[in-house]
Write an enzyme that holds these catalytic residues in place. Structure first.
Site, PDB file in Angstrom:
ATOM      1  N   ARG A  78       0.832  -1.182   0.000  1.00 47.49           N
ATOM      2  CA  ARG A  78       0.000   0.000   0.000  1.00 47.49           C
ATOM      3  C   ARG A  78       0.870   1.237   0.000  1.00 47.49           C
ATOM      4  O   ARG A  78       1.925   1.266   0.621  1.00 47.49           O
ATOM      5  CB  ARG A  78      -0.889   0.033   1.250  1.00 47.49           C
ATOM      6  CG  ARG A  78      -1.770  -1.172   1.362  1.00 47.49           C
ATOM      7  CD  ARG A  78      -2.578  -1.163   2.646  1.00 47.49           C
ATOM      8  NE  ARG A  78      -3.294  -2.424   2.783  1.00 47.49           N
ATOM      9  CZ  ARG A  78      -2.787  -3.518   3.342  1.00 47.49           C
ATOM     10  NH1 ARG A  78      -1.575  -3.486   3.875  1.00 47.49           N
ATOM     11  NH2 ARG A  78      -3.491  -4.622   3.401  1.00 47.49           N
ATOM     12  N   SER A 147       7.457  -5.322   6.671  1.00 45.85           N
ATOM     13  CA  SER A 147       7.013  -6.280   7.685  1.00 45.85           C
ATOM     14  C   SER A 147       7.714  -7.619   7.604  1.00 45.85           C
ATOM     15  O   SER A 147       7.086  -8.671   7.440  1.00 45.85           O
ATOM     16  CB  SER A 147       5.512  -6.467   7.572  1.00 45.85           C
ATOM     17  OG  SER A 147       4.906  -5.210   7.484  1.00 45.85           O
ATOM     18  N   ASP A 200       5.331  -3.391  10.578  1.00 45.21           N
ATOM     19  CA  ASP A 200       3.882  -3.111  10.589  1.00 45.21           C
ATOM     20  C   ASP A 200       3.282  -3.103  11.999  1.00 45.21           C
ATOM     21  O   ASP A 200       2.335  -2.355  12.270  1.00 45.21           O
ATOM     22  CB  ASP A 200       3.111  -4.070   9.674  1.00 45.21           C
ATOM     23  CG  ASP A 200       3.387  -5.533   9.958  1.00 45.21           C
ATOM     24  OD1 ASP A 200       4.270  -5.828  10.783  1.00 45.21           O
ATOM     25  OD2 ASP A 200       2.721  -6.384   9.344  1.00 45.21           O
TER      26      ASP A 200
HETATM   27  P1  ADP Z   1      -0.863  -8.360   4.938  1.00 43.90           P
HETATM   28  O1  ADP Z   1      -0.863  -9.160   6.182  1.00 43.90           O
HETATM   29  O2  ADP Z   1      -0.452  -9.148   3.758  1.00 43.90           O
HETATM   30  O3  ADP Z   1      -0.199  -7.056   5.076  1.00 43.90           O
HETATM   31  P2  ADP Z   1      -3.667  -7.909   5.338  1.00 43.90           P
HETATM   32  O4  ADP Z   1      -3.491  -7.368   6.686  1.00 43.90           O
HETATM   33  O5  ADP Z   1      -4.634  -7.236   4.430  1.00 43.90           O
HETATM   34  O6  ADP Z   1      -2.348  -8.003   4.523  1.00 43.90           O
HETATM   35  O7  ADP Z   1      -4.108  -9.404   5.499  1.00 43.90           O
HETATM   36  C1  ADP Z   1      -4.359 -10.184   4.393  1.00 43.90           C
HETATM   37  C2  ADP Z   1      -4.571 -11.571   4.886  1.00 43.90           C
HETATM   38  O8  ADP Z   1      -5.721 -11.606   5.711  1.00 43.90           O
HETATM   39  C3  ADP Z   1      -4.810 -12.540   3.777  1.00 43.90           C
HETATM   40  O9  ADP Z   1      -3.607 -13.147   3.376  1.00 43.90           O
HETATM   41  C4  ADP Z   1      -5.742 -13.550   4.399  1.00 43.90           C
HETATM   42  O10 ADP Z   1      -4.992 -14.588   4.965  1.00 43.90           O
HETATM   43  C5  ADP Z   1      -6.424 -12.805   5.515  1.00 43.90           C
HETATM   44  N1  ADP Z   1      -7.794 -12.488   5.123  1.00 43.90           N
HETATM   45  C6  ADP Z   1      -8.221 -11.558   4.251  1.00 43.90           C
HETATM   46  N2  ADP Z   1      -9.553 -11.574   4.121  1.00 43.90           N
HETATM   47  C7  ADP Z   1      -9.986 -12.554   4.926  1.00 43.90           C
HETATM   48  C8  ADP Z   1     -11.269 -13.107   5.230  1.00 43.90           C
HETATM   49  N3  ADP Z   1     -12.387 -12.659   4.670  1.00 43.90           N
HETATM   50  N4  ADP Z   1     -11.314 -14.103   6.117  1.00 43.90           N
HETATM   51  C9  ADP Z   1     -10.211 -14.580   6.688  1.00 43.90           C
HETATM   52  N5  ADP Z   1      -8.985 -14.137   6.430  1.00 43.90           N
HETATM   53  C10 ADP Z   1      -8.870 -13.130   5.564  1.00 43.90           C
HETATM   54 MG    MG Z   2       0.086  -5.708   6.490  1.00 45.31          MG
END
Ligand code: ADP
Ligand code: MG
Length: 465
Positions: A78, A147, A200
């Protein structure tokens, strides 16, 4: 029938192996606390790296000006810009943008990845509207949320310890990730300085603290999992620098790498670990986080297909594909409230090519989701309680005095979207702390806090202050 009995037996075994009674959770919390002490005592003293972040002051609200943030650490990255207006106006305007990372870049070369990021950043800066203001002659400044485990050398530099969460890029471990990013930014002819490098968890802590002074713990439950918290500087024996004025230092625990004989693990976890990019590492993360829950479920269903013919006489070939079953799909099936478990039926059909499943079969799938998700949520809760114990926030004031309010800010797609998971986590923290102590502990979603937090930390570490 024999099949049903076999399936029931396998589920029962799974349930027993994954059980997290209160006594076990307390052992996990205590083990977490012990490892925290060890990691703070000496470099390499624990599986928990307990990394010093060089963040010794958190945002106050006084920050002003235009700042950028870049958040890299999972499937997406992002970019964000914010116009900060100080105590009164706070965030005058913010504009986020999300870009997905082409999978081949996650396992490619360092320059390719950083060029891709810097080019998206340059494009984003080019679209800056009139609502954002940078004083003439000033360089734009960026907070970089990265992160992965980093050994920080200052607020704006640090070397990568290892990749996690499916990233595996040659030649970056041991390098300064800010230098890598800066070079890529220069290749884009973009005039921008990286003013803060943060994890993060620390971004989440800082972003939430900006709005609430009682936030002292930040937790990520997304693709991976990790936590950071505010420690007293004199409780960090391995810190030989000057004591910060605030007397405090934010610690990035890297708790994903926690392991303990008290963790309830199964053959499925063993298989997942062996087949992963980082065998033997990030064991806590592999029990809890979004990257892995769906994959554990796949391993369970595969065994049920093999040994109890759950999906008929043959094993559905797609079920043999690693990571085909993502956690959002698991979550959708787990939350299916329809009487015939329609969502479960549809997902099994569309995703795994398994048509016409019986209600009985669908129920088995939901039960497996429940066992796996709740184990993860309860272990994450035990981790949080371990932190609260370490900093003496796990019990109410004894002398009848006021118990300070303690806020734990949680960010990440898993916590945000998987309601059964987040509900279970909150109720487990309560269960562990008891009624009285938990009355002063608040667990809240810090949506998108980590990007804002990085921008805020760039502001408080600006070259123009
Ligand atoms: P990141 O951890 O990659 O920075 P996010 O905080 O957006 O990104 O988390 C994304 C992760 O959250 C995805 O890889 C998935 O495992 C989990 N996730 C996203 N949407 C859902 C959902 N509807 N239900 C359960 N887990 C989800
Ligand atoms: Mg993240």
């Amino acid at each position: 029938s024999g099949r049903c009995a076999r399936a029931a037996a396998l589920l029962k075994e799974l349930e027993e192996r994954c059980a997290t009674p209160l006594g076990k959770l307390r052992q996990v919390a205590d083990a977490m606390m012990v490892e925290m002490h060890a990691g703070l005592a000496s470099e390499g003293g624990s599986k928990l790296k307990m990394l010093i972040s060089y963040v010794d002051k958190l945002p106050t609200g006084d920050e002003t000006g235009l700042f950028y943030a870049l958040d890299l650490g999972g499937t997406n990255f992002r970019v964000l810009r914010v116009q900060l207006g100080g105590k009164e106006q706070r965030v005058v305007k913010k504009e986020p943008k999300e870009v997905s990372i082409p999978p081949h870049l996650m396992v490619g070369g360092s320059d390719e990845l950083f060029d891709f990021i810097a080019s998206a950043l340059a494009e984003f800066v080019a679209s800056e509207g009139e609502d954002f203001h940078i004083p003439v002659g000033r360089q734009r400044e960026l907070g970089f949320t990265f992160s992965f485990p980093v050994r920080q050398t200052s607020i704006a530099s640090g070397t990568l310890i290892k990749w996690t969460k499916g990233f595996n890029i040659e030649g970056t471990v041991g390098e300064d990730v800010v230098a890598e990013l800066t070079r890529a930014i220069e290749r884009q002819c973009l005039d921008m300085r990286v003013s803060a490098l943060v994890n993060d968890t620390i971004g989440t802590l800082a972003g939430a603290r900006y709005y609430d002074n009682d936030v002292i713990v930040g937790v990520i439950l997304g693709t991976g999992t990790n936590a950071a918290y505010v420690e007293r500087a004199h409780a960090i024996p391995k810190w030989h620098g000057l004591l910060p004025k605030s007397g405090e230092m934010v610690i990035n625990m890297e708790w994903g790498n926690f392991r303990s004989s008290h963790l309830p693990t199964t053959d499925y976890d063993q298989t997942l670990d062996t087949e992963s990019l980082n065998p033997g590492e990030q064991i806590f993360e592999k029990l809890i986080s979004g990257m892995y829950l769906g994959e554990i479920l796949r391993n369970v269903l595969l065994r049920l297909a093999n040994e109890a013919a759950l999906f008929g006489d043959s094993v559905p070939p797609k079920l043999e594909t690693p990571f085909i079953l993502r956690t959002p799909v698991m979550s959708a099936m787990h939350h299916d409230n329809s009487p015939d478990l329609k969502v479960v039926g549809t997902k099994l059909k569309e995703l795994l090519g398994i048509p016409n499943t019986s209600l009985k079969t669908r129920k088995v799938v939901v039960q497996a989701c429940d066992i796996i998700a709740k184990r993860g949520a309860r272990l994450a809760a035990a981790g949080i309680v371990g932190i609260l114990k370490k900093i003496g926030r796990d019990s109410a004031a004894k002398d009848g005095g006021d118990t300070p309010r303690t806020v734990v800010a949680i960010d990440g797609g898993l916590y945000e979207h998987y309601n059964i998971f987040s509900e279970c986590l909150r109720s487990t923290v309560k269960e562990m702390l008891g009624e009285e102590a938990s009355a002063s502990v608040v667990i809240k979603l810090a949506n998108d806090g980590s990007s804002i937090g990085a921008a805020l930390l760039a502001a408080s570490h600006s070259q123009y202050l």
